[in-house]
Scaffold this motif. Structure first.
Motif, PDB file in Angstrom:
ATOM      1  N   LEU A 281      63.054  38.204  46.845  1.00  0.00           N
ATOM      2  CA  LEU A 281      63.845  37.287  47.491  1.00  0.00           C
ATOM      3  C   LEU A 281      64.076  37.611  49.085  1.00  0.00           C
ATOM      4  CD1 LEU A 281      65.266  34.305  47.641  1.00  0.00           C
ATOM      5  CD2 LEU A 281      67.266  35.410  46.602  1.00  0.00           C
ATOM      6  N   PRO A 282      63.177  37.146  49.945  1.00  0.00           N
ATOM      7  CA  PRO A 282      63.339  37.593  51.306  1.00  0.00           C
ATOM      8  C   PRO A 282      63.988  36.540  52.193  1.00  0.00           C
ATOM      9  CG  PRO A 282      60.915  36.970  50.933  1.00  0.00           C
ATOM     10  CD  PRO A 282      61.564  36.747  49.662  1.00  0.00           C
ATOM     11  N   SER A 283      65.048  37.147  52.456  1.00  0.00           N
ATOM     12  CA  SER A 283      66.087  35.982  53.024  1.00  0.00           C
ATOM     13  C   SER A 283      67.249  36.508  53.709  1.00  0.00           C
ATOM     14  CB  SER A 283      66.483  35.047  51.991  1.00  0.00           C
ATOM     15  OG  SER A 283      67.432  34.128  52.417  1.00  0.00           O
ATOM     16  N   GLY A 284      67.463  35.923  54.837  1.00  0.00           N
ATOM     17  CA  GLY A 284      68.778  36.217  55.466  1.00  0.00           C
ATOM     18  C   GLY A 284      69.855  35.759  54.740  1.00  0.00           C
ATOM     19  N   LEU A 285      70.889  36.570  54.798  1.00  0.00           N
ATOM     20  CA  LEU A 285      72.075  36.251  53.753  1.00  0.00           C
ATOM     21  C   LEU A 285      73.092  35.127  54.653  1.00  0.00           C
ATOM     22  CD1 LEU A 285      71.054  38.830  52.528  1.00  0.00           C
ATOM     23  CD2 LEU A 285      73.267  39.430  51.986  1.00  0.00           C
ATOM     24  N   ARG A 286      72.675  33.730  54.172  1.00  0.00           N
ATOM     25  CA  ARG A 286      73.545  32.670  54.967  1.00  0.00           C
ATOM     26  C   ARG A 286      73.451  31.513  53.680  1.00  0.00           C
ATOM     27  NH1 ARG A 286      70.450  29.493  58.983  1.00  0.00           N
ATOM     28  NH2 ARG A 286      68.109  29.978  58.630  1.00  0.00           N
ATOM     29  N   PRO A 287      74.323  30.563  53.872  1.00  0.00           N
ATOM     30  CA  PRO A 287      74.626  29.477  52.997  1.00  0.00           C
ATOM     31  C   PRO A 287      73.315  28.790  52.592  1.00  0.00           C
ATOM     32  CG  PRO A 287      76.477  29.599  54.222  1.00  0.00           C
ATOM     33  CD  PRO A 287      75.660  30.639  54.932  1.00  0.00           C
ATOM     34  N   VAL A 288      72.758  28.394  53.630  1.00  0.00           N
ATOM     35  CA  VAL A 288      71.452  27.569  53.553  1.00  0.00           C
ATOM     36  C   VAL A 288      70.571  27.950  52.663  1.00  0.00           C
ATOM     37  CG1 VAL A 288      70.193  28.144  55.326  1.00  0.00           C
ATOM     38  CG2 VAL A 288      70.009  25.854  54.707  1.00  0.00           C
ATOM     39  N   LYS A 289      70.403  29.467  52.665  1.00  0.00           N
ATOM     40  CA  LYS A 289      69.297  30.248  51.745  1.00  0.00           C
ATOM     41  C   LYS A 289      69.675  30.058  50.309  1.00  0.00           C
ATOM     42  CE  LYS A 289      67.020  31.097  55.322  1.00  0.00           C
ATOM     43  NZ  LYS A 289      65.531  30.569  55.596  1.00  0.00           N
ATOM     44  N   ASN A 290      71.009  29.831  49.968  1.00  0.00           N
ATOM     45  CA  ASN A 290      71.197  29.510  48.477  1.00  0.00           C
ATOM     46  C   ASN A 290      70.734  30.621  47.621  1.00  0.00           C
ATOM     47  OD1 ASN A 290      72.281  28.053  46.399  1.00  0.00           O
ATOM     48  ND2 ASN A 290      70.387  26.612  46.188  1.00  0.00           N
ATOM     49  N   LEU A 291      71.173  31.877  47.835  1.00  0.00           N
ATOM     50  CA  LEU A 291      70.809  32.970  47.064  1.00  0.00           C
ATOM     51  C   LEU A 291      71.285  33.036  45.936  1.00  0.00           C
ATOM     52  CD1 LEU A 291      70.234  33.886  50.012  1.00  0.00           C
ATOM     53  CD2 LEU A 291      70.266  36.296  49.376  1.00  0.00           C
ATOM     54  N   GLU A 292      72.452  32.357  45.442  1.00  0.00           N
ATOM     55  CA  GLU A 292      73.104  32.460  44.264  1.00  0.00           C
ATOM     56  C   GLU A 292      72.470  31.823  43.394  1.00  0.00           C
ATOM     57  OE1 GLU A 292      75.552  29.348  46.786  1.00  0.00           O
ATOM     58  OE2 GLU A 292      74.220  31.229  47.006  1.00  0.00           O
ATOM     59  N   PHE A 293      71.549  30.855  43.609  1.00  0.00           N
ATOM     60  CA  PHE A 293      70.558  29.922  42.709  1.00  0.00           C
ATOM     61  C   PHE A 293      69.803  30.930  41.968  1.00  0.00           C
ATOM     62  CE2 PHE A 293      66.978  27.648  41.655  1.00  0.00           C
ATOM     63  CZ  PHE A 293      67.246  26.241  41.061  1.00  0.00           C
ATOM     64  N   ALA A 294      68.895  31.819  42.825  1.00  0.00           N
ATOM     65  CA  ALA A 294      68.206  32.791  42.119  1.00  0.00           C
ATOM     66  C   ALA A 294      68.970  33.735  41.247  1.00  0.00           C
ATOM     67  CB  ALA A 294      67.489  33.660  43.318  1.00  0.00           C
ATOM     68  N   ILE A 295      69.847  34.229  41.755  1.00  0.00           N
ATOM     69  CA  ILE A 295      70.785  35.090  41.075  1.00  0.00           C
ATOM     70  C   ILE A 295      71.193  34.695  39.608  1.00  0.00           C
ATOM     71  CG2 ILE A 295      72.633  36.427  41.094  1.00  0.00           C
ATOM     72  CD1 ILE A 295      72.810  36.621  44.121  1.00  0.00           C
ATOM     73  N   ASP A 296      71.899  33.289  39.620  1.00  0.00           N
ATOM     74  CA  ASP A 296      72.439  32.840  38.414  1.00  0.00           C
ATOM     75  C   ASP A 296      71.011  32.630  37.531  1.00  0.00           C
ATOM     76  OD1 ASP A 296      74.687  33.037  39.470  1.00  0.00           O
ATOM     77  OD2 ASP A 296      74.917  30.821  40.142  1.00  0.00           O
ATOM     78  N   ALA A 297      70.122  32.066  37.837  1.00  0.00           N
ATOM     79  CA  ALA A 297      68.855  31.604  37.198  1.00  0.00           C
ATOM     80  C   ALA A 297      68.452  32.845  36.618  1.00  0.00           C
ATOM     81  CB  ALA A 297      67.851  30.996  37.847  1.00  0.00           C
ATOM     82  N   LEU A 298      68.108  33.917  37.310  1.00  0.00           N
ATOM     83  CA  LEU A 298      67.509  35.219  36.648  1.00  0.00           C
ATOM     84  C   LEU A 298      68.556  35.781  35.852  1.00  0.00           C
ATOM     85  CD1 LEU A 298      65.413  36.535  39.745  1.00  0.00           C
ATOM     86  CD2 LEU A 298      64.622  35.278  37.698  1.00  0.00           C
ATOM     87  N   GLU A 299      69.809  35.921  35.966  1.00  0.00           N
ATOM     88  CA  GLU A 299      70.678  36.340  35.163  1.00  0.00           C
ATOM     89  C   GLU A 299      70.587  35.770  33.806  1.00  0.00           C
ATOM     90  OE1 GLU A 299      75.552  37.483  35.379  1.00  0.00           O
ATOM     91  OE2 GLU A 299      74.918  35.669  36.021  1.00  0.00           O
ATOM     92  N   LYS A 300      70.369  34.590  33.552  1.00  0.00           N
ATOM     93  CA  LYS A 300      70.264  33.681  32.407  1.00  0.00           C
ATOM     94  C   LYS A 300      68.946  34.344  31.552  1.00  0.00           C
ATOM     95  CE  LYS A 300      72.131  29.425  33.490  1.00  0.00           C
ATOM     96  NZ  LYS A 300      72.578  29.755  34.831  1.00  0.00           N
TER      97      LYS A 300
END
Length: 348
Positions: free
Chosen positions: A174-193
Motif C-alpha cells: 500500500l504505497p500511500s501518504g498517510l492522510r484521510p483521503v487515502k483511506n488506509l484503514e479500508f485495506a487494513i480492516d479487509a486484510l485483517e479479515k
C-alpha cells in the motif's frame, strides 16, 4: 528538441516538494524529463517560505516565458497574489484532490478566474472532462488529456529481511501518504479479515506522514497487527527495490487524480486492487490487470483469489506491466507537455 528553445525559460510551480507525494514526484519527473529534451525549467515550491519573494523577483526580471502550475486550488492562490502572471502563457495540471473535492464543493470565483486565465488544462484521464462540463463548462475547450508517465530508478532498497518480511510471505503493498483521503484503514480492516486464513499474508505500507492526526490513528491501529509493516518514509529512488518485494499493489483511496505509486508497482509486474473511484476508474480492465473493489467484502474475495491462484496473479501482473508500458510511458507524457509548450511558445 531544437536548440533555440533553450531561450525560453519555464517556471513550474508545485504546491509541495518536501515529502514524497504526488505533486513532488510529478513536478520532478516532468522537470527532469523535459530538461533532457532541451527545455529550461525552474521549479518553485509553495512550501518555500520565500516563494513570494522569489517569484516577485523573477517577474520583475522577466525571467520566464511560460508558467506551468500544478493543482487548481494552489495555483489560484498564486494567481491571486500575482495577477500579472496572467500576461504570460499559463498551463495548469490538475492533480487529484483539486478535481475530486475542491472544485466540486462549491463555486469559487478564484477557481473560475484561474481557469479563465490559463491556456491549457491538463487532466490525467478523460473521465475528469465530465467534471469540467458540469462545474466549469466554459473551460472544457482548454482540456488536454495526458496520462502520467512512470519513471522509476532501478536502485535497491531494503530487502525483505530488513523490513521484517519472510521469503514465503505474500505481500500486499500500500504505497500511500498517510492522510484521510487515502483511506488506509479500508485495506487494513479487509486484510485483517483474511489474515487468519492466510497467516503468511503481510501488508507493507510505504508513504510519508502528511496528516499528523490521521497518521497517529493509523500507526496506533497497526501496532497490534504484527502482519502489518510501516517502516516510515523512504526516498523515491528506493521505491523500485521496495516495490519489487511485493506481490500485489493496493490503492484504497476515496478519490484520486491518478495513482502514480500504483502505476509504478504495476510497471514492475504487480497486479492491483483499486477502489472503484474517480482517478482509479479507467486505469485497468477489471479481471485483467487486477480488480476494482467497492467494499471490504470485494477486497477480501479478490485478495483470496490472488493468494490462492499464483499463476493468475503472475499473469495479471504481466498484463499490468504491459498496460503501463503501452499507456503510461514517460515518453508519451513528455511528448504531450512538449506539444503544449511548443504551441504556446512559437518561434522562441
Amino acid at each position: 528538441m531544437a536548440s533555440h528553445l533553450m531561450n525560453s525559460t519555464i517556471l513550474m510551480i508545485t504546491p509541495f516538494h518536501k515529502k514524497s507525494r504526488g505533486n513532488k514526484l510529478t513536478s520532478e519527473r516532468l522537470q527532469t524529463g523535459l530538461q533532457k529534451r532541451g527545455w529550461t525549467i525552474d521549479l518553485l515550491s509553495l512550501e518555500s517560505d520565500d516563494w513570494q519573494c522569489i517569484l516577485s523577483g523573477a517577474l520583475k526580471e522577466k525571467r520566464y516565458s511560460l508558467i506551468h502550475g500544478l493543482n487548481i486550488t494552489y495555483f489560484s492562490r498564486v494567481l491571486s497574489v500575482f495577477p500579472d502572471i496572467a500576461q504570460l502563457p499559463l498551463v495548469l495540471t490538475t492533480t487529484g484532490t483539486d478535481l475530486n473535492y475542491d472544485i466540486q464543493s462549491s463555486f469559487k470565483p478564484e477557481i473560475a478566474e484561474t481557469l479563465n486565465a490559463v491556456k491549457y488544462i491538463v487532466v490525467f484521464d478523460d473521465y475528469f472532462r465530465t467534471i469540467f462540463q458540469q462545474f466549469y463548462p466554459k473551460s472544457a475547450s482548454k482540456l488536454v488529456t495526458i496520462p502520467q508517465g512512470v519513471s522509476l530508478e532501478k536502485r535497491k532498497g531494503p530487502d525483505r529481511n530488513e523490513l521484517g518480511l519472510n521469503e514465503n510471505d505474500f505481500v500486499f503493498l500500500l504505497p500511500s501518504g498517510l492522510r484521510p483521503v487515502k483511506n488506509l484503514e479500508f485495506a487494513i480492516d479487509a486484510l485483517e479479515k483474511l489474515h487468519p486464513e492466510f497467516p503468511n499474508l503481510r501488508l507493507l505500507i510505504l508513504g510519508a506522514v502528511i496528516d499528523q492526526k490521521y497518521s497517529e490513528f493509523i500507526q496506533k491501529r497497526i501496532r497490534s497487527l504484527p502482519w502489518t509493516v510501516y517502516p516510515g518514509e523512504f526516498p523515491h529512488d528506493q521505491m523500485y527495490g521496495m516495490m519489487s518485494l511485493a506481490d500485489v499493489v493496493l490503492n484504497t483511496s476515496y478519490g484520486e487524480g491518478q495513482p502514480q505509486a500504483a502505476l509504478e508497482a504495476m510497471s514492475l509486474g504487480k497486479p492491483c486492487l483499486l477502489t472503484a473511484v474517480p482517478g482509479n476508474l479507467n486505469i485497468i480492465v477489471n479481471g485483467r490487470e487486477g480488480y476494482y473493489i467497492q467494499s471490504q467484502a470485494d477486497m477480501v474475495a479478490a485478495a483470496r483469489i490472488l493468494i490462492t491462484n499464483r499463476q493468475l496473479c503472475r499473469q495479471m501482473g504481466e498484463n499490468a506491466r504491459r498496460l503501463v508500458e503501452k499507456k503510461y510511458s514517460l515518453q508519451k507524457e513528455l511528448c504531450g507537455y512538449e506539444a503544449i509548450y511548443q504551441r504556446l511558445l512559437p518561434g522562441n
